[in-house]
Design an enzyme around this catalytic site. Sequence first.
Site, short mmCIF file in Angstrom:
data_model
loop_
_atom_site.label_atom_id
_atom_site.label_comp_id
_atom_site.label_asym_id
_atom_site.label_seq_id
_atom_site.Cartn_x
_atom_site.Cartn_y
_atom_site.Cartn_z
N ASN A 92 0.85 -1.19 0.00
CA ASN A 92 0.00 0.00 0.00
C ASN A 92 0.89 1.24 0.00
OD1 ASN A 92 -2.40 1.63 0.39
ND2 ASN A 92 -1.86 1.81 2.55
N SER B 55 4.83 6.63 2.69
CA SER B 55 5.37 5.31 2.99
C SER B 55 4.76 4.28 2.05
CB SER B 55 5.01 4.88 4.43
OG SER B 55 5.39 5.85 5.38
N ASP C 272 -3.11 0.68 7.65
CA ASP C 272 -1.82 1.35 7.42
C ASP C 272 -0.77 0.89 8.44
OD1 ASP C 272 -2.98 2.85 5.31
OD2 ASP C 272 -3.76 4.30 6.76
C1 GRF Z 1 -2.47 8.92 -2.61
O1 GRF Z 1 -2.17 10.09 -1.93
C2 GRF Z 1 -2.12 7.75 -1.77
O2 GRF Z 1 -1.00 7.95 -0.96
C3 GRF Z 1 -3.34 7.62 -0.91
O3 GRF Z 1 -4.42 7.96 -1.71
C4 GRF Z 1 -3.97 8.74 -2.77
C5 GRF Z 1 -4.33 8.02 -4.00
O4 GRF Z 1 -4.17 8.79 -5.10
N1 GRF Z 1 -3.43 6.33 -0.30
P1 GRF Z 1 -4.55 8.25 -6.53
O5 GRF Z 1 -5.98 7.74 -6.50
O6 GRF Z 1 -3.57 7.18 -6.92
O7 GRF Z 1 -4.43 9.47 -7.40
#
Ligand code: GRF
Length: 219
Positions: free
Chosen positions: A107, A136, A145
Site C-alpha cells: 500500500n 510510505s 496502514d
Molecule cells: C495517494 O495520496 C495515496 O497515498 C493515498 O491515496 C492517494 C491516492 O491517489 N493512499 P490516486 O488515487 O492514486 O491518485
Amino acid sequence: MFDVVVLASGRGSNFAALRTAQMRGDLPICLRAVLSDKAKAPALDLARNAGVAALSLSPRDYADRASFDRALFARAAEFSPDLIVFAGYMRVIDAAVIEQWRGKAINIHPSLLPKYPGLHTHARALKAGDRVHGASVHFVTAELDGGPVIAQVELPIQTGDTADTLAARLLIREHQLLIAAIDLIAQGRIALGIDGVAFDGCMCRVPLKLTDNGTLSAS
Ligand code: GRF
C-alpha cells in the site's frame, strides 16, 4: 513477466504513474488489471483507456466485509498477480483474506508511518507543527496502514503550506516512491520475512529512503 493488479477507489494518479513508467520501459512489470470498490472510480477509466482490464464490485452486494473481500480478491487472483498494489484503495481488508496475500500486497500511504495512519494526513502533519512530512510504502496487513514499512520519502514542510499544497507536492514523490519499491520487489530484492522487510537478503532495521534521483537507499 511480473504481473501486477492495482486496487483503487479514486482518482488513479498512482496507476497512471505506474503505467507511464511501464510504457517508458522503466518498470519491468505487466499491469494486468485495476479493481475497485467504486464503479465510478476515475482509476477505472484510466485503466480502460490504457487497454488494461478494469472492473468493480460493490460492497453493497455482499452480506459483510469478509464476503466482499473474498469476492474481490478471488477476481484479483484470476489475473495471477505476483503483487497487488493498493493505490488509494480506501478499505481495510478482512484479516483471513489478506493473510493469504502476505508479502504479496503493498500500500502507498501519504505519511511517515507509524505517524498518521488513516485519513487527513497532510492536515494532521500541519496541525502538529511537523517540519517534515512524507509518504510510505508498506506491506498490507489487516491493521489499517499498519503493516511492515518498506520505504519512505521525506518532504520538508514549507512556510505557508496548506493541506492541498503539501498533498500536491508529495504526490509527485509518492509516485516515484511506489515505482521504485515495485521495481525492487519485481527484481526479488525486497521481500517480507518472518521478522520484517528484507532488502538484498538482509533485514531492514529502518525503511529504505527515496533519494533525490528516485532510487531507494538503505542508508
Ligand atoms: C495517494 O495520496 C495515496 O497515498 C493515498 O491515496 C492517494 C491516492 O491517489 N493512499 P490516486 O488515487 O492514486 O491518485
